[in-house]
Design an enzyme around this catalytic site. Structure first.
Site, PDB file in Angstrom:
ATOM      1  N   GLN A   5      -4.392   2.090  14.675  1.00 22.39           N
ATOM      2  CA  GLN A   5      -3.256   2.599  13.884  1.00 22.39           C
ATOM      3  C   GLN A   5      -2.420   3.608  14.698  1.00 22.39           C
ATOM      4  OE1 GLN A   5      -4.535   4.367  10.178  1.00 22.39           O
ATOM      5  NE2 GLN A   5      -2.470   4.862   9.501  1.00 22.39           N
ATOM      6  N   GLU A  10     -10.775   3.849   2.934  1.00 25.28           N
ATOM      7  CA  GLU A  10      -9.810   4.659   2.181  1.00 25.28           C
ATOM      8  C   GLU A  10     -10.075   4.450   0.700  1.00 25.28           C
ATOM      9  OE1 GLU A  10      -5.796   3.753   3.577  1.00 25.28           O
ATOM     10  OE2 GLU A  10      -5.965   5.373   5.045  1.00 25.28           O
ATOM     11  N   LYS A  27      -4.743  -2.202   9.456  1.00 21.79           N
ATOM     12  CA  LYS A  27      -5.088  -2.217   8.042  1.00 21.79           C
ATOM     13  C   LYS A  27      -5.077  -3.627   7.457  1.00 21.79           C
ATOM     14  CE  LYS A  27      -3.534   2.472   7.198  1.00 21.79           C
ATOM     15  NZ  LYS A  27      -4.447   2.989   6.165  1.00 21.79           N
ATOM     16  N   HIS A  40      -3.964  14.093   0.451  1.00 23.54           N
ATOM     17  CA  HIS A  40      -4.308  13.226   1.572  1.00 23.54           C
ATOM     18  C   HIS A  40      -3.201  13.215   2.626  1.00 23.54           C
ATOM     19  CE1 HIS A  40      -5.417   9.817   4.028  1.00 23.54           C
ATOM     20  NE2 HIS A  40      -4.256   9.242   3.744  1.00 23.54           N
ATOM     21  N   ASP A  45      -9.067   0.415   1.287  1.00 23.47           N
ATOM     22  CA  ASP A  45      -8.122  -0.056   2.300  1.00 23.47           C
ATOM     23  C   ASP A  45      -8.678   0.308   3.680  1.00 23.47           C
ATOM     24  OD1 ASP A  45      -5.693  -0.966   3.414  1.00 23.47           O
ATOM     25  OD2 ASP A  45      -4.866   1.060   3.375  1.00 23.47           O
ATOM     26  N   GLU A  66     -10.286  12.412   7.153  1.00 24.76           N
ATOM     27  CA  GLU A  66     -10.212  13.767   6.599  1.00 24.76           C
ATOM     28  C   GLU A  66     -11.583  14.436   6.559  1.00 24.76           C
ATOM     29  OE1 GLU A  66      -7.822  12.101   3.115  1.00 24.76           O
ATOM     30  OE2 GLU A  66      -7.519  14.254   2.906  1.00 24.76           O
ATOM     31  N   ARG A  84      -8.441   3.641  12.812  1.00 24.71           N
ATOM     32  CA  ARG A  84      -7.545   4.766  13.116  1.00 24.71           C
ATOM     33  C   ARG A  84      -7.005   4.750  14.544  1.00 24.71           C
ATOM     34  NH1 ARG A  84      -6.159   5.864   8.099  1.00 24.71           N
ATOM     35  NH2 ARG A  84      -7.919   6.565   6.823  1.00 24.71           N
ATOM     36  N   THR A  86      -9.339  -5.638   3.021  1.00 21.96           N
ATOM     37  CA  THR A  86      -9.164  -4.689   1.921  1.00 21.96           C
ATOM     38  C   THR A  86     -10.106  -5.141   0.821  1.00 21.96           C
ATOM     39  OG1 THR A  86      -6.824  -4.425   2.496  1.00 21.96           O
ATOM     40  CG2 THR A  86      -7.492  -3.668   0.309  1.00 21.96           C
ATOM     41  N   GLU A  99      -9.060   4.284  -2.831  1.00 24.95           N
ATOM     42  CA  GLU A  99      -7.786   4.112  -3.534  1.00 24.95           C
ATOM     43  C   GLU A  99      -8.014   3.430  -4.883  1.00 24.95           C
ATOM     44  OE1 GLU A  99      -4.526   2.420  -1.342  1.00 24.95           O
ATOM     45  OE2 GLU A  99      -5.271   3.148   0.600  1.00 24.95           O
ATOM     46  N   ASP A 152       0.838  -1.193   0.000  1.00 22.14           N
ATOM     47  CA  ASP A 152       0.000   0.000   0.000  1.00 22.14           C
ATOM     48  C   ASP A 152       0.878   1.249   0.000  1.00 22.14           C
ATOM     49  OD1 ASP A 152      -2.435   1.309  -0.069  1.00 22.14           O
ATOM     50  OD2 ASP A 152      -2.487   1.553   2.104  1.00 22.14           O
TER      51      ASP A 152
HETATM   52 CA    CA Z   1      -4.078   3.030   2.432  1.00 24.28          CA
END
Ligand code: CA
Length: 412
Positions: free
Chosen positions: A239, A198, A252, A132, A232, A362, A236, A256, A200, A125
């Site tokens: 993380q 996420e 993570k 971002h 993904d 975000e 948080r 996915t 992506e 990843d």
């Molecule tokens: Ca990611």
């Protein structure tokens, strides 16, 4: 963009709003509900063409579709992919000479489920979108935070987990993990309260590079079989506690999601566009004068348990700072070797405006400003039974190239 639609005898493929015109021809694997059988496929209008059967009938050359999973075909590289694309465009053309034979291999998409298209070997990843990365820095370290120096020199990445990659419509279980309770100064082991998506793009590798070998731009471009949408999923709070000093791990690795059809570089060729302006000239091995990203509109919809939908993100794949080819160049540059079936996530794709941010972190600015949904309910992070749907479309005036969707529901 005025580009011509290539017309097909499959009428629905000529519809402007169709994801799968003859210009697209994505590759995937379908499961036929009646026959309870999987086969390699391409999509055309509201139909799928059974490539495994077409190969058996010798309507198309033997390219390994009998294996169902696409790895053998993918490993043959761009020449085989371009060759079969030409053949399929002829077979499915408006004036096809083999309509009857082709029709034996066509069936309605609605009679099938999508299944995983290829065996995924490795998952990496990246973190290739400046908007971002900068937002994430500011949310974590304050409004004056900048990106670290290395970010402008290389596409930052970590080695992810291939075992938990699932295709669209698979449920995602809310993970439990170690979370640091800052107020009380203690560590707890409990379900994440900050579950995020996420937005992506994923780059799918077709072809092998031996250990020790490296790639120039053309070599890297030739190793890319195609692209998918990728979510993904991230926890948080887990993380934030685990990531120092080696980066994300369990936050993570629990799931996915990817979209089911692999969209080829040939289908996306007309939608190539320049990478954003550079703060710093990249080192020569990135061959930045050749770099391109794709003009693909990306959308995220959140569906609440009751079915009420809210469009929460709209952005574009051209916001990526490092192009997929440059990610592959960088990946290979120390000699790790790359294989058919490797998957590389782009990193969360965000625009510069509110509403164009590619994750809840975000959108809610670290949980400080909740998003208001169509129902009037609010979200900072995802709730159980929320479904997140990613969509991607490259649009020309007369047709579009659709990625279909990448959807996943949170369960407990
Ligand atoms: Ca990611």
């Amino acid at each position: 963009m005025t580009l011509d639609l290539i017309k097909s005898f499959v009428e629905t493929a000529n519809n402007r709003d169709c994801d799968f015109p003859l210009n697209n021809l994505p590759f995937g694997v379908c499961y036929e509900k009646n026959k309870q059988k999987c086969f390699s496929a391409t999509a055309i209008g509201d139909q799928v063409l059974n490539l495994t059967y077409a190969e058996e009938l010798e309507l198309i050359p033997d390219l390994g579709f009998k294996n169902v999973l696409l790895n053998a075909f993918m490993s043959k590289g761009p020449s085989a992919r371009k060759h079969i694309r030409e053949i399929l465009q002829e077979l499915l053309a408006e004036n096809s000479k083999k309509i009857n034979e082709v029709q034996r291999c066509l069936l309605p998409l609605k009679n099938c489920y999508n299944s995983k298209a290829f065996e995924i070997l490795e998952y990496t990843d990246f973190y290739s979108c400046k908007n971002h990365a900068l937002n994430a820095s500011k949310i974590i370290r304050g409004k004056n935070a900048e990106l670290s120096k290395n970010w402008y020199n290389l596409p930052v990445a970590y080695n992810g987990r291939a075992s938990s990659i699932v295709i669209t419509n698979s449920d995602i279980r809310r993970p439990t993990g170690q979370i640091y309770d800052q107020d009380n100064g203690i560590v707890k082991f409990e379900p994440t309260k900050k579950l995020d998506f996420e937005l992506e793009m994923g780059t799918v590798i077709g072809g092998n590079l031996p250990i020790g070998a490296t790639l120039d731009f053309e070599g890297a471009e030739n190793l890319i079989f195609g692209y998918v949408l990728l979510n993904d999923w991230s926890a948080r709070d887990i993380q934030a506690w685990e990531y120092q000093p080696l980066g994300p791990f369990l936050s993570k690795s629990f799931g996915t999601s990817i979209s089911p059809w692999i969209i080829t570089p040939e289908a996306l060729e007309p939608f190539k566009t320049k990478t954003p302006e550079r703060e710093l000239q990249l080192l020569s091995h990135f061959e930045d004068n050749k770099a391109f990203v794709f003009d693909i509109n990306l959308k995220v919809t959140l569906i609440e348990a009751g079915g009420i939908e809210t469009d929460i993100v709209e952005t574009n794949a051209k916001e990526l700072y490092y192009s997929p080819v440059q990610q592959v160049i960088h990946h290979a540059s120390a000699g790790c070797g790359i294989s058919t079936g490797d998957l590389m996530g782009s990193g969360t794709i965000s625009g510069t405006e509110e509403g164009s941010f590619g994750c809840m972190l975000e959108l809610s600015w670290g949980g400080k400003q909740k998003i208001v949904l169509s129902s009037g309910k609010k979200r900072d992070f995802l709730h159980d039974n929320d479904t997140v749907v990613l969509k991607g479309t490259a649009s020309a005036e007369k047709y579009k190239i659709g990625f279909s969707s990448c959807s996943g529901r949170i369960i407990n």
